[in-house]
Design an enzyme around this catalytic site. Structure first.
Site, PDB file in Angstrom:
ATOM      1  N   HIS A  61      -0.063  10.169  -5.389  1.00 41.56           N
ATOM      2  CA  HIS A  61       0.352   8.974  -4.652  1.00 41.56           C
ATOM      3  C   HIS A  61      -0.560   7.806  -5.002  1.00 41.56           C
ATOM      4  O   HIS A  61      -1.774   7.951  -5.019  1.00 41.56           O
ATOM      5  CB  HIS A  61       0.279   9.255  -3.149  1.00 41.56           C
ATOM      6  CG  HIS A  61       1.087   8.321  -2.327  1.00 41.56           C
ATOM      7  ND1 HIS A  61       0.703   7.028  -2.074  1.00 41.56           N
ATOM      8  CD2 HIS A  61       2.264   8.485  -1.691  1.00 41.56           C
ATOM      9  CE1 HIS A  61       1.607   6.447  -1.314  1.00 41.56           C
ATOM     10  NE2 HIS A  61       2.570   7.307  -1.075  1.00 41.56           N
ATOM     11  N   PRO A  62       0.000   6.631  -5.280  1.00 41.72           N
ATOM     12  CA  PRO A  62      -0.858   5.475  -5.571  1.00 41.72           C
ATOM     13  C   PRO A  62      -1.640   5.052  -4.337  1.00 41.72           C
ATOM     14  O   PRO A  62      -1.156   5.166  -3.213  1.00 41.72           O
ATOM     15  CB  PRO A  62       0.129   4.386  -5.997  1.00 41.72           C
ATOM     16  CG  PRO A  62       1.454   4.818  -5.471  1.00 41.72           C
ATOM     17  CD  PRO A  62       1.422   6.308  -5.337  1.00 41.72           C
ATOM     18  N   GLU A  85       7.420  -0.401  -1.891  1.00 41.84           N
ATOM     19  CA  GLU A  85       6.568  -0.051  -0.764  1.00 41.84           C
ATOM     20  C   GLU A  85       5.309  -0.903  -0.737  1.00 41.84           C
ATOM     21  O   GLU A  85       4.820  -1.257   0.324  1.00 41.84           O
ATOM     22  CB  GLU A  85       6.189   1.432  -0.842  1.00 41.84           C
ATOM     23  CG  GLU A  85       5.449   1.904   0.389  1.00 41.84           C
ATOM     24  CD  GLU A  85       5.128   3.375   0.370  1.00 41.84           C
ATOM     25  OE1 GLU A  85       4.648   3.854   1.397  1.00 41.84           O
ATOM     26  OE2 GLU A  85       5.337   4.043  -0.650  1.00 41.84           O
ATOM     27  N   PHE A 115      -6.016   7.703   1.382  1.00 46.67           N
ATOM     28  CA  PHE A 115      -5.333   7.168   2.563  1.00 46.67           C
ATOM     29  C   PHE A 115      -3.878   6.938   2.197  1.00 46.67           C
ATOM     30  O   PHE A 115      -3.563   6.297   1.199  1.00 46.67           O
ATOM     31  CB  PHE A 115      -6.009   5.846   2.956  1.00 46.67           C
ATOM     32  CG  PHE A 115      -5.232   5.003   3.919  1.00 46.67           C
ATOM     33  CD1 PHE A 115      -5.045   5.409   5.227  1.00 46.67           C
ATOM     34  CD2 PHE A 115      -4.708   3.782   3.518  1.00 46.67           C
ATOM     35  CE1 PHE A 115      -4.345   4.613   6.120  1.00 46.67           C
ATOM     36  CE2 PHE A 115      -4.012   2.982   4.402  1.00 46.67           C
ATOM     37  CZ  PHE A 115      -3.827   3.398   5.710  1.00 46.67           C
ATOM     38  N   ALA A 119       3.913   2.008   3.700  1.00 48.87           N
ATOM     39  CA  ALA A 119       3.533   0.611   3.515  1.00 48.87           C
ATOM     40  C   ALA A 119       4.706  -0.352   3.648  1.00 48.87           C
ATOM     41  O   ALA A 119       4.496  -1.557   3.784  1.00 48.87           O
ATOM     42  CB  ALA A 119       2.873   0.441   2.152  1.00 48.87           C
TER      43      ALA A 119
END
Length: 134
Positions: A61-62, A85, A115, A119
């Site tokens: 995940h970015p 996102e 984290f 978004a």
């Protein structure tokens, strides 16, 4: 009548990089409705995916606000899902992005993974507030 939904493992991996999850959801198809697909996807995630699968998804995940990381991973387009996102982060002031990067590093040091937050619809400042509260 709508046609059946038959997501492939590669298309599911674009949503979630957990290979065991994507294989199980793809194997359960075709689905009669999007709600049926989502129901199975949730059930597989919460009841059949091992912790190692969750960590696999988290690792791919970015990071929130890491625009350079997104560029490296997806090129100039950021990938359709991540671009949408993280659209608010793209226009955020550099100081906010730097603070997000700092808090991302703190979060990973404390919890062992990045984290992650939905978004969509949130500004970079809102996401910064969320990570600080966690």
């Amino acid at each position: 009548m709508a046609s059946a939904l038959a997501p492939t493992q590669p298309s599911l991996l674009e949503c979630c990089a957990c290979r065991t999850w994507a294989a199980a959801v793809a194997a359960g198809g075709p689905y009669s409705t999007i709600d049926a697909l989502i129901s199975v996807a949730r059930a597989v995630w919460w009841h059949q995916t091992p912790v190692t699968g969750w960590l696999e998804a988290f690792a791919a995940h970015p990071k929130i606000g890491d625009l350079e990381g997104l560029r490296k991973k997806y090129g100039g387009t950021f990938g359709d899902l991540s671009r949408g996102e993280q659209a608010a982060a793209a226009g955020a002031p550099e100081v906010v992005l730097q603070e997000l990067a700092d808090w991302n590093a703190r979060y990973k040091a404390k919890f062992g993974h990045i984290f992650i937050v939905c978004a969509s619809g949130k500004s970079a400042a809102e996401m910064l507030g969320i990570i600080k509260r966690r």
